[in-house]
Design a protein around this motif. Structure first.
Motif, short mmCIF file in Angstrom:
data_model
loop_
_atom_site.label_atom_id
_atom_site.label_comp_id
_atom_site.label_asym_id
_atom_site.label_seq_id
_atom_site.Cartn_x
_atom_site.Cartn_y
_atom_site.Cartn_z
N VAL A 22 -30.09 19.98 -23.98
CA VAL A 22 -29.27 19.76 -24.67
C VAL A 22 -28.10 20.43 -26.16
O VAL A 22 -27.21 20.99 -25.65
CB VAL A 22 -27.95 18.33 -24.42
CG1 VAL A 22 -26.55 18.44 -24.87
CG2 VAL A 22 -28.61 17.73 -23.37
N PHE A 23 -28.81 19.98 -26.80
CA PHE A 23 -28.81 21.06 -28.41
C PHE A 23 -28.63 22.50 -27.97
O PHE A 23 -27.34 23.47 -28.13
CB PHE A 23 -29.54 21.12 -29.19
CG PHE A 23 -29.43 21.10 -30.36
CD1 PHE A 23 -27.89 20.96 -30.93
CD2 PHE A 23 -29.49 22.44 -31.25
CE1 PHE A 23 -27.29 21.21 -32.45
CE2 PHE A 23 -29.41 22.86 -32.70
CZ PHE A 23 -28.17 22.42 -32.97
N ALA A 24 -29.93 23.07 -27.35
CA ALA A 24 -29.78 23.96 -26.97
C ALA A 24 -28.21 24.99 -26.02
O ALA A 24 -27.83 26.16 -26.26
CB ALA A 24 -30.67 24.74 -25.95
N GLU A 49 -19.63 30.24 -34.74
CA GLU A 49 -19.87 30.25 -36.10
C GLU A 49 -20.61 28.93 -36.11
O GLU A 49 -20.21 28.02 -36.32
CB GLU A 49 -20.04 30.62 -37.34
CG GLU A 49 -18.30 32.13 -36.92
CD GLU A 49 -17.85 32.18 -38.10
OE1 GLU A 49 -17.24 30.89 -38.34
OE2 GLU A 49 -17.36 33.27 -38.32
N PHE A 50 -21.92 28.74 -35.24
CA PHE A 50 -22.59 27.16 -35.01
C PHE A 50 -23.76 27.50 -36.44
O PHE A 50 -24.57 27.01 -36.43
CB PHE A 50 -23.76 27.25 -34.11
CG PHE A 50 -23.50 26.03 -33.84
CD1 PHE A 50 -22.68 25.35 -32.91
CD2 PHE A 50 -24.79 25.75 -33.06
CE1 PHE A 50 -23.36 23.99 -32.15
CE2 PHE A 50 -25.87 24.54 -32.66
CZ PHE A 50 -24.36 23.89 -33.01
N VAL A 51 -22.98 27.23 -37.80
CA VAL A 51 -23.33 26.30 -38.80
C VAL A 51 -22.66 25.53 -39.71
O VAL A 51 -20.92 25.92 -39.24
CB VAL A 51 -23.67 27.68 -38.91
CG1 VAL A 51 -24.76 28.87 -39.00
CG2 VAL A 51 -22.76 27.99 -40.10
N PRO A 52 -22.64 24.46 -40.04
CA PRO A 52 -21.60 23.80 -40.94
C PRO A 52 -21.17 24.37 -42.14
O PRO A 52 -21.33 25.54 -42.54
CB PRO A 52 -22.34 22.88 -42.12
CG PRO A 52 -23.65 22.52 -40.84
CD PRO A 52 -23.76 24.60 -40.82
N ILE A 77 -23.63 19.59 -37.95
CA ILE A 77 -24.62 19.92 -36.56
C ILE A 77 -25.77 18.98 -36.71
O ILE A 77 -26.60 19.05 -38.44
CB ILE A 77 -24.63 21.69 -36.80
CG1 ILE A 77 -23.31 22.26 -36.96
CG2 ILE A 77 -25.53 21.37 -35.76
CD1 ILE A 77 -22.69 22.90 -36.32
N VAL A 78 -26.38 18.24 -36.35
CA VAL A 78 -27.59 17.80 -36.27
C VAL A 78 -28.45 18.49 -34.75
O VAL A 78 -27.66 17.92 -32.98
CB VAL A 78 -27.50 16.24 -36.08
CG1 VAL A 78 -29.01 15.33 -35.98
CG2 VAL A 78 -26.42 15.60 -37.55
N ALA A 79 -29.66 18.57 -34.26
CA ALA A 79 -30.12 19.26 -33.87
C ALA A 79 -31.14 18.34 -33.11
O ALA A 79 -31.03 17.06 -33.85
CB ALA A 79 -31.64 19.96 -34.37
N ASP A 80 -30.38 18.81 -31.87
CA ASP A 80 -31.71 17.51 -30.58
C ASP A 80 -31.05 15.73 -31.10
O ASP A 80 -31.77 14.77 -30.18
CB ASP A 80 -33.32 17.89 -30.11
CG ASP A 80 -33.81 18.92 -30.81
OD1 ASP A 80 -32.94 19.61 -30.71
OD2 ASP A 80 -34.66 19.35 -31.21
#
Length: 80
Positions: A22-24, A49-52, A77-80
């Motif tokens: 889902v995160f991918a 731009e997928f960064v905080p 953004i919190v992975a997984d």
């Protein structure tokens, strides 16, 4: 409208997939463009731009031909 500092949007949906899958899908703008929005809408992603602290610019195209420009910001953004 509330100031950008106080606005928040949280979404939740149960998806039959691993959190890493889902995160991918969420970090890939080409994949996001295929499913974002209501049924019948399409999307053009201009900036992703997928960064905080960064932003996401897109235009949603309604089934009636109306364009809806959007700007969102990634604050956390919190992975997984």
């Amino acid at each position: 409208m509330e100031s950008i500092e106080t606005r928040c949007d949280t979404r939740q949906k149960i998806i039959p997939a691993q959190p890493s899958e889902v995160f991918a899908a969420l970090r890939d703008p080409a994949r996001v463009a295929r499913w974002w929005g209501s049924a019948g809408f399409t999307n053009t992603i201009h900036t992703f731009e997928f960064v905080p602290g960064s932003r996401w610019l897109l235009t949603m195209h309604g089934p009636d031909g109306t364009d809806y420009p959007n700007e969102s910001r990634f604050t956390r953004i919190v992975a997984d």
